[in-house]
Design a protein around this motif. Structure first.
Motif, PDB file in Angstrom:
ATOM      1  N   GLY A 146      16.407  10.604  69.847  1.00  9.43           N
ATOM      2  CA  GLY A 146      15.294  11.044  69.009  1.00  9.43           C
ATOM      3  C   GLY A 146      14.038  10.270  69.275  1.00  9.43           C
ATOM      4  O   GLY A 146      12.932  10.835  69.355  1.00  9.43           O
ATOM      5  N   ALA A 147      14.163   8.937  69.417  1.00  6.86           N
ATOM      6  CA  ALA A 147      12.982   8.111  69.662  1.00  6.86           C
ATOM      7  C   ALA A 147      12.325   8.483  70.988  1.00  6.86           C
ATOM      8  O   ALA A 147      11.099   8.637  71.083  1.00  6.86           O
ATOM      9  CB  ALA A 147      13.384   6.638  69.642  1.00  6.86           C
ATOM     10  N   VAL A 148      13.172   8.646  72.045  1.00 11.27           N
ATOM     11  CA  VAL A 148      12.621   9.025  73.350  1.00 11.27           C
ATOM     12  C   VAL A 148      12.020  10.426  73.292  1.00 11.27           C
ATOM     13  O   VAL A 148      10.927  10.698  73.827  1.00 11.27           O
ATOM     14  CB  VAL A 148      13.718   8.937  74.427  1.00 11.27           C
ATOM     15  CG1 VAL A 148      13.202   9.471  75.768  1.00 11.27           C
ATOM     16  CG2 VAL A 148      14.197   7.493  74.581  1.00 11.27           C
ATOM     17  N   ILE A 174      12.759  19.251  62.412  1.00 11.06           N
ATOM     18  CA  ILE A 174      13.818  20.122  62.935  1.00 11.06           C
ATOM     19  C   ILE A 174      14.879  19.292  63.662  1.00 11.06           C
ATOM     20  O   ILE A 174      16.090  19.507  63.508  1.00 11.06           O
ATOM     21  CB  ILE A 174      13.212  21.192  63.864  1.00 11.06           C
ATOM     22  CG1 ILE A 174      12.301  22.130  63.061  1.00 11.06           C
ATOM     23  CG2 ILE A 174      14.303  21.980  64.585  1.00 11.06           C
ATOM     24  CD1 ILE A 174      11.513  23.103  63.923  1.00 11.06           C
ATOM     25  N   TYR A 175      14.413  18.310  64.443  1.00 13.10           N
ATOM     26  CA  TYR A 175      15.359  17.449  65.173  1.00 13.10           C
ATOM     27  C   TYR A 175      16.219  16.634  64.203  1.00 13.10           C
ATOM     28  O   TYR A 175      17.435  16.504  64.385  1.00 13.10           O
ATOM     29  CB  TYR A 175      14.586  16.527  66.115  1.00 13.10           C
ATOM     30  CG  TYR A 175      15.480  15.523  66.808  1.00 13.10           C
ATOM     31  CD1 TYR A 175      16.220  15.888  67.926  1.00 13.10           C
ATOM     32  CD2 TYR A 175      15.584  14.220  66.341  1.00 13.10           C
ATOM     33  CE1 TYR A 175      17.049  14.984  68.554  1.00 13.10           C
ATOM     34  CE2 TYR A 175      16.408  13.314  66.958  1.00 13.10           C
ATOM     35  CZ  TYR A 175      17.150  13.690  68.060  1.00 13.10           C
ATOM     36  OH  TYR A 175      17.965  12.800  68.679  1.00 13.10           O
ATOM     37  N   LEU A 176      15.566  16.088  63.154  1.00 18.03           N
ATOM     38  CA  LEU A 176      16.323  15.291  62.184  1.00 18.03           C
ATOM     39  C   LEU A 176      17.356  16.144  61.464  1.00 18.03           C
ATOM     40  O   LEU A 176      18.488  15.701  61.210  1.00 18.03           O
ATOM     41  CB  LEU A 176      15.366  14.643  61.183  1.00 18.03           C
ATOM     42  CG  LEU A 176      14.479  13.520  61.726  1.00 18.03           C
ATOM     43  CD1 LEU A 176      13.511  13.034  60.650  1.00 18.03           C
ATOM     44  CD2 LEU A 176      15.328  12.364  62.233  1.00 18.03           C
ATOM     45  N   PHE A 177      16.967  17.366  61.114  1.00 17.98           N
ATOM     46  CA  PHE A 177      17.911  18.266  60.456  1.00 17.98           C
ATOM     47  C   PHE A 177      19.100  18.546  61.371  1.00 17.98           C
ATOM     48  O   PHE A 177      20.263  18.516  60.941  1.00 17.98           O
ATOM     49  CB  PHE A 177      17.191  19.565  60.069  1.00 17.98           C
ATOM     50  CG  PHE A 177      18.103  20.588  59.464  1.00 17.98           C
ATOM     51  CD1 PHE A 177      18.522  20.471  58.147  1.00 17.98           C
ATOM     52  CD2 PHE A 177      18.562  21.668  60.226  1.00 17.98           C
ATOM     53  CE1 PHE A 177      19.374  21.426  57.597  1.00 17.98           C
ATOM     54  CE2 PHE A 177      19.414  22.611  59.674  1.00 17.98           C
ATOM     55  CZ  PHE A 177      19.823  22.481  58.350  1.00 17.98           C
ATOM     56  N   ALA A 178      18.738  18.831  62.629  1.00 20.65           N
ATOM     57  CA  ALA A 178      19.817  19.071  63.598  1.00 20.65           C
ATOM     58  C   ALA A 178      20.683  17.827  63.783  1.00 20.65           C
ATOM     59  O   ALA A 178      21.911  17.915  63.926  1.00 20.65           O
ATOM     60  CB  ALA A 178      19.218  19.522  64.931  1.00 20.65           C
ATOM     61  N   ALA A 179      20.040  16.651  63.763  1.00 23.46           N
ATOM     62  CA  ALA A 179      20.802  15.402  63.916  1.00 23.46           C
ATOM     63  C   ALA A 179      21.729  15.170  62.732  1.00 23.46           C
ATOM     64  O   ALA A 179      22.899  14.778  62.896  1.00 23.46           O
ATOM     65  CB  ALA A 179      19.842  14.231  64.082  1.00 23.46           C
ATOM     66  N   VAL A 180      21.186  15.417  61.510  1.00 22.72           N
ATOM     67  CA  VAL A 180      22.018  15.242  60.310  1.00 22.72           C
ATOM     68  C   VAL A 180      23.188  16.209  60.339  1.00 22.72           C
ATOM     69  O   VAL A 180      24.340  15.851  60.032  1.00 22.72           O
ATOM     70  CB  VAL A 180      21.164  15.421  59.038  1.00 22.72           C
ATOM     71  CG1 VAL A 180      22.060  15.461  57.798  1.00 22.72           C
ATOM     72  CG2 VAL A 180      20.149  14.298  58.915  1.00 22.72           C
ATOM     73  N   LEU A 181      22.887  17.445  60.705  1.00 18.09           N
ATOM     74  CA  LEU A 181      23.963  18.434  60.803  1.00 18.09           C
ATOM     75  C   LEU A 181      24.983  18.013  61.857  1.00 18.09           C
ATOM     76  O   LEU A 181      26.200  18.128  61.649  1.00 18.09           O
ATOM     77  CB  LEU A 181      23.368  19.803  61.142  1.00 18.09           C
ATOM     78  CG  LEU A 181      24.352  20.971  61.230  1.00 18.09           C
ATOM     79  CD1 LEU A 181      25.055  21.171  59.894  1.00 18.09           C
ATOM     80  CD2 LEU A 181      23.643  22.252  61.669  1.00 18.09           C
TER      81      LEU A 181
END
Length: 614
Positions: A31-33, A182-189
């Motif tokens: 995510g950071a990259v 969107i990325y965080l949501f996908a990551a949490v999922l």
């Protein structure tokens, strides 16, 4: 609460936690990259979108070089309005003197011709370098670019002015934030799905481990009946196979060990010798029933105690003495009620390496053997003493006769008579010793028959009545108290007569002149009981338990004077016991003694005897 903490300590939770942490670390790194690269790409795209085309910069440079500022300003304004600037970027043209020459913002046309005071513009004019930076204002982020317009005609780099571009970055970062969300949501999922998958995988891994743990705990409790289910042929499956094989082998080994232990316990419990085993510190770990009985204690009182304390050797030995020089030791456990001598033999329990694990003590009762040895020594001493006295007397008289006393008609017969008496005494003693020897060896023959005790006892006493009538030196009376019932017993008449003669002779010897000897015969509890009581000197209580010992005399000097050998009562006891009876004595010093003989009573039906006679 304990179950909750137990779950957090389980390998199931630890595996899931490791997977989740690894996933978090991976997603955070990615995510950071990703966000950084997204921001970089969006900013570059945004910058490219607000850049003026090269021909526009060229046109602006020409107009700034035009001396007619009014006409040039109009041209600049037209150029800026025709320029395709994205994202509503604010474009301002400033000449080399810092005057605003044009702007694409319609609401800021009044600024044309005024002096610009912006520090970035001044810096760019002085340094002829392009300036790019990002600033914040009113919660908005702006991108500022100041580009110098340099006229390079005639090999001279003259700066004509600068183009000041200011664009709002809010939309760019809004897009970046939306993508990040969107990325965080996908990551949490992904984390949630990964966690569920991790729990399933960890459960698959830990379930066999849990079963292995339960099986090993079951084995530790001594239950080998269960088996671990094998879920595959991987490492856990191989481990499950190994645990199942181990369970079978441990069960077989335990059964073998238990069988050996029971066999050892059976051997120890049925041994006639006492066995005590210790650990390397000398504390008792094993003791058999025979040892408990010989020591007169209990198993609970012995196990765990030092062997030196149990065997009462604390004052004589220490544990190092027994380890360095194990051997045979005699233990005296005698009490006032009984005599007990034990022979203890110590040996070491050693490994092949020589390490000493403990001691084994095997002991047995040697009281009887000690008693036999003492009796043998006492017997030899008594026989030597008893024979030496008459032999000395015979030798003395024979020497006197040899020296000439045989010529004296008065002394010679007396000396010969004494010699004959002493010789007869030695013969009687030898015969008594031979009789005792045959009794001890079991070779003494008895001609047993069913005898009427009333008649044989009366017959023996009748003989003593005849003796008293012919004895002028001593007078006594025999009193008879017999039952009228005929009492029968299976005995050897000659040996029985010998017993009664011994007791009657003692009664006659020790009764005072004119005394009464009372003889009784009766039946008691299906036993024939005879008793002979005198009115003699009696015996002290200390002598009663030794009166039937061989060569024992209460009054040794008087007994020898009366010709006794000290074996009569011992022979009498052996004879009566061979008939299945018993003999005992009661005596009060100064009031006489009473001997009791008890024999098994044989019931005889008179009708059968009458039929036989008929």
């Amino acid at each position: 609460m304990a179950l909750k903490w137990k779950f957090f300590k389980s390998i199931h939770f630890k595996i899931a936690l490791v997977f989740v942490l690894m996933m978090l670390l991976t997603l955070e790194t990615v995510g950071a990259v990703f966000v950084r690269q997204l921001e970089y790409q969006n900013l570059n795209t945004f910058k490219e979108s607000i850049q003026l085309k090269p021909y526009i910069n060229t046109s602006l440079k020409k107009q700034l070089a035009n001396r007619n500022q009014i006409k040039a300003n109009k041209q600049i304004q037209t150029i800026l309005q025709d320029a395709d600037v994205s994202n509503n970027a604010e474009v301002t043209v400033v000449d080399a003197r810092g005057n605003i020459r044009g702007t694409n913002q319609s609401n800021e046309q009044s600024l044309v011709g005024q002096k610009n005071t912006d520090g970035d513009i001044k810096t760019a004019l002085y340094s002829s370098k392009t300036i790019e930076k990002t600033t914040s204002s009113n919660n908005n982020r702006y991108y500022i670019q100041v580009t110098p317009l340099i006229n390079s005609a005639k090999n001279q780099n003259n700066i004509e002015g600068v183009v000041y571009i200011r664009a709002n970055l809010s939309q760019v970062y809004r897009n970046i934030n939306n993508i990040t969300i969107i990325y965080l949501f996908a990551a949490v999922l992904s984390i949630i799905l990964g966690l569920l998958l991790t729990l399933i995988i960890s459960r698959t891994i830990t379930k066999p481990i849990d079963e292995l743990k339960r099986q090993t705990e079951q084995i530790a409790r001594g239950d080998y009946s269960g088996h671990v289910q094998v879920y595959g042929n991987d490492e856990l499956g191989q481990l499950a196979h190994a645990v199942n094989n181990l369970s079978v082998q441990v069960e077989e080994s335990q059964e073998s060990t238990e069988s050996e232990r029971r066999r050892l316990d059976s051997v120890l419990d049925n041994m006639t010798d006492g066995v005590v085993a210790t650990d390397r510190r000398g504390l008792v770990t094993i003791v058999n029933d025979e040892a408990i009985e010989l020591l007169g204690t209990s198993k609970q009182a012995v196990v765990g105690q030092p062997i030196l304390k149990v065997l009462k050797l604390e004052d004589q030995y220490n544990l190092r003495d027994l380890i360095e020089d194990p051997g045979q030791v005699y233990l005296d456990f005698s009490t006032s009620e009984r005599r007990l001598i034990l022979s203890a033999h110590f040996s070491l329990i050693q490994r092949k390496s020589g390490f000493i694990n403990g001691l084994v003590c095997v002991f047995h009762d040697v009281t009887a053997q000690q008693k036999i040895d003492e009796d043998r020594r006492q017997f030899v001493s008594n026989v030597s003493h008893e024979l030496r006295t008459p032999l000395t007397s015979v030798h003395s008289y024979l020497e006197a006769l040899t020296d000439g006393a045989w010529k004296d008609p008065e002394l010679a017969p007396k000396f010969l008579h004494v010699t004959q008496d002493e010789t007869d005494r030695m013969i009687r003693m030898i015969n008594d010793l031979l009789t005792l020897s045959r009794m001890d060896s079991g070779t003494q023959k008895y001609d047993s028959e069913l005898v009427n005790i009333n008649k044989i006892f009366n017959y023996i006493l009748d003989r003593f009545d005849m003796i008293v009538k012919n004895d002028e030196k001593k007078h006594y009376r025999i009193k008879r108290e017999f039952t009228k019932q005929d009492l029968w017993a299976e005995i050897d008449p000659d040996r029985f007569t010998q017993v009664i003669d011994n007791i009657m002779n003692n009664a006659v010897k020790y009764s005072p002149d004119g005394g009464v000897i009372t003889c009784r015969l009766y039946e008691d509890h299906n036993r024939v009981v005879l008793s002979i009581s005198d009115q003699g000197l009696g015996m002290p209580q200390s002598a009663l338990k030794h009166i039937f010992d061989r060569f024992y005399r209460v009054d040794k000097a008087r007994s020898r004077a009366q010709g006794g050998s000290g074996l009569g009562l011992a022979i009498s006891k052996e004879i009566i016991e061979s008939f299945g009876g018993s003999i005992r004595v009661e005596s009060t010093e100064g009031r006489g003694s009473t001997f009791y003989i008890s024999l098994p009573y044989e019931s005889i039906e008179e009708d059968l005897w009458d039929d036989g006679e008929a």
